[in-house]
Design an enzyme around this catalytic site. Sequence first.
Site, short mmCIF file in Angstrom:
data_model
loop_
_atom_site.label_atom_id
_atom_site.label_comp_id
_atom_site.label_asym_id
_atom_site.label_seq_id
_atom_site.Cartn_x
_atom_site.Cartn_y
_atom_site.Cartn_z
CG HIS A 287 -1.67 1.23 1.47
ND1 HIS A 287 -1.26 2.16 2.40
CD2 HIS A 287 -2.79 1.74 0.90
CE1 HIS A 287 -2.10 3.17 2.40
NE2 HIS A 287 -3.04 2.94 1.50
CD GLU B 268 -2.61 2.75 -3.52
OE1 GLU B 268 -2.92 3.95 -3.40
OE2 GLU B 268 -3.17 1.83 -2.88
CG HIS B 269 -0.11 6.24 -0.39
ND1 HIS B 269 -0.48 7.36 0.30
CD2 HIS B 269 -1.15 5.38 -0.29
CE1 HIS B 269 -1.70 7.18 0.81
NE2 HIS B 269 -2.12 5.99 0.47
CD GLU C 266 -4.93 5.28 3.22
OE1 GLU C 266 -3.76 5.63 2.95
OE2 GLU C 266 -5.63 4.56 2.45
#
Lengths: 424, 424
Positions: free
Chosen positions: B66, B69-70, B141
């Site tokens: 993840h 991905e960022h 997040e």
Amino acid sequence: MNKTNAFNHYKLNNSCDLHIFNSNKFKTNLIQMVIIEKLAAETVSANALLPYVFYRGSNKYSTTREFKIRLNELYGAELSISVLKRGENQLLIFSLELPNEIFLPDQTPLFREGLKLLYELVLNPAMKEEYIEQEKDNLQRKIGALINDKYSYAVERCYQEMCANETYGLYKLGKKKDLEVITKEQLLKRYNSIINNSVILFFVVGDVEDNRVLSDINTVFDFKHKQSKGINKTELISQVSDVKEIKDKMKVKQGKLIMGFRTGITRGSKSYYPLIVYNGILGAFPHSKLFQNVRERSSLAYFANSGLETTKGLLLISSGIDFNVYQKAREIILQQVEEIKKGNFTVQELDWAKMSLQNRFKNIADRIDGLAGHYLLGLINNNPESIDKSLDSISAVKREDVINIAKQIKLDTIYFLDRQEGER
Amino acid sequence: MNKLENKIINECLYHEVLDNGLNVYLMPRKNFNKQYAIFACDYGANDTTLLLEDKGEMKLPDGIAHFLEHKLFENEDGDSFAKFASTGASANAYTNYTTTAYLFSSTDNFATSLLNLLDFVQKPYFTDENVEKEKGIIAQEILMYEDDPEYQVYLNLLQGLYNNHPLRKNIAGSIESINKIDKDRLYLCYNSFYRPENMVLFLLGDFDLNKTLKLIVDNQSKKIIGEIKGVKKVFPVENDSINQKLIKKEMDVSEPLFNLGFKEVKIPDNGYELVKQELAVNILIDLLIGKGTKLYQSLYNEGLVDNHFHQYYILEKGYGYALMGGKSKDPDKLYQRIIKDLPDSLNKITIKDYQTIYKKNLGNYIKSFNSFARTASEFINYIFKGINYLDLLDIINDIELDYVIGFYDSLFREEKAVRSIVEH
């Protein structure tokens, strides 16, 4: 371009309006029945309760289960109910989406069968005492469950405080207290009033023939109705005397900062397009000022954005932040608002906002429910437009228009959902 | 180019394997304004232990897929969101347990956006500074999800079902684990998995087929990507028994939220069998407790479930579970009722019920092609299991009621059941 052409308008025999959008690009057809009621403290709770009671059973389909089985038989047709608020209007929307028959192995006349089912739901409900009592309880629980989603809760609280002395401050699902005491008699009275006099609109989107649809709806929806009143006009406020600051405390790990502004501009106003471009520069997109400055440059938040309510004329900025950066986040956000007022945005920021908005509008035209929703919002604000028209109007927005809008926008309420004392 | 035709939905799909190993799928859709592209990697949150040819087994921090991905959105010459902004396109990405995907939707300048997508995903740029900066954003997040009771109840269910599997961890990791992420670890994961043969590009919408393919071929021919070969994913041994029977968590919620899970231990290796079983058990669970069943209706009438109750079954390479979830006034009583009444519900299933669910699934399948985002995410989900989504109906047609019923005994056993509850 004919990919975003407009709705055709018809009057039904019972004086309801019918809007049809023809397109063969979808795999489904959509039928919506929209009831528009004036938002009012006396009626909001009973109105919100009605759709849930309808879904418990009709005189033909005596339980929810029978509705669901019938929907499955109609090839997974989806029948959904929603209660919304647009300005000071409460909307009850009954949506039925069915696969287009041409894709099915047998040529069942799905559209007409779907209409009959929708009729059963709204115009032939069983309204049994036990259904009403149970749905009163369910709806109260639903209202209570707003606290489960901390972001939505914070947004709702901000609206509530901001519009505490206006009708808009009412929650779309009504009040727990009112629901407790509603009787079957009162609910039936409310129901009859709605069916007889409220503004009722029908939308159809899909691969259909207008004349067939018109005659089918006229045949199936044969009920007495007299559309006497028009759509309620929402009270607009554009001046603010003092900025309200509200803090709630809850068991949360992240603070939710919501700032409410008055724009005084609606979907029907000349300033609507400059306003949405303004919002595009401020916070609607990842390239907007809020995301770039609160998230990318300062690493303070995962989300920081702004959104519009364009029937009541409000703008809301939202962000999820750590408790100890409250002041800093607030300053950075308000600084972005000031920058646009001073004209501190580039040609690129303006162009990007316009292009992203046009992309968004064209995307709406590719969604079956998007088309109906866009047109409905126009109707409510007395200015229904095709998406093509919206695209042209966005192009025409100039830098000065945006600065003028920025100067009109007033901060009204700052809401913060904080942690409880003693929490980490 | 290979052409695949689906006569039911009346669409065609074109497939090409490029010299570098990238699989490209194109699905032109006429009459739409929009183009949609998704570039997905067979690498997700579960893939945290790697087996490297030279270095052996290596455990990486939770949440690294993840994080990657960022970080891919940042390039040497700036933020990739800006490049999409300049074409009006809207870009996004997601990471789930098995897959990472990057996507955009556009209505103009498709070629430019497509090249942007390929280039930003295939040009990693990680520095100590930009990795550090992202930690604050991802921390927010993570905290946002910690305030989300629906996500927490689900996460706890997975912890109850699994003893060692990485499914136990949050997709985004924890604040501790993301602090261990640095640029070297990101490059290691990138170079191990973001290899063209491990990725799929899927496009749909309004574009010229041959021109678009040529554009992709030219772009890819210039690229050498993913230097580390032969990396394998390693999963810890997960035994058949569950980890914990009941997990409770306290949060500010209006009433208890529950998830009930049943751990699957029969998991086929073959992709076709895997997907067939997944579809079949989804049908089974719908026949047992879906909204068209007597069981659901009686639970609803007793106030034990509300209309947000949902049920589904997930089957992936290496794990699977059935899930039922929602809000309940009395999750203990609900659990007792489900365990007691499921066998009875099984005995009541008729061939007619089965045919009705078949119709529903057929309709839903057709409907899934209305939304580009939905078509694309389904396509990506199935293609990494070795199945083309356009062939899914053939598998559905290959399923019979006896086969569906056959899964009951091994799955719906009390010793395989886990309860997760979030309450005030």
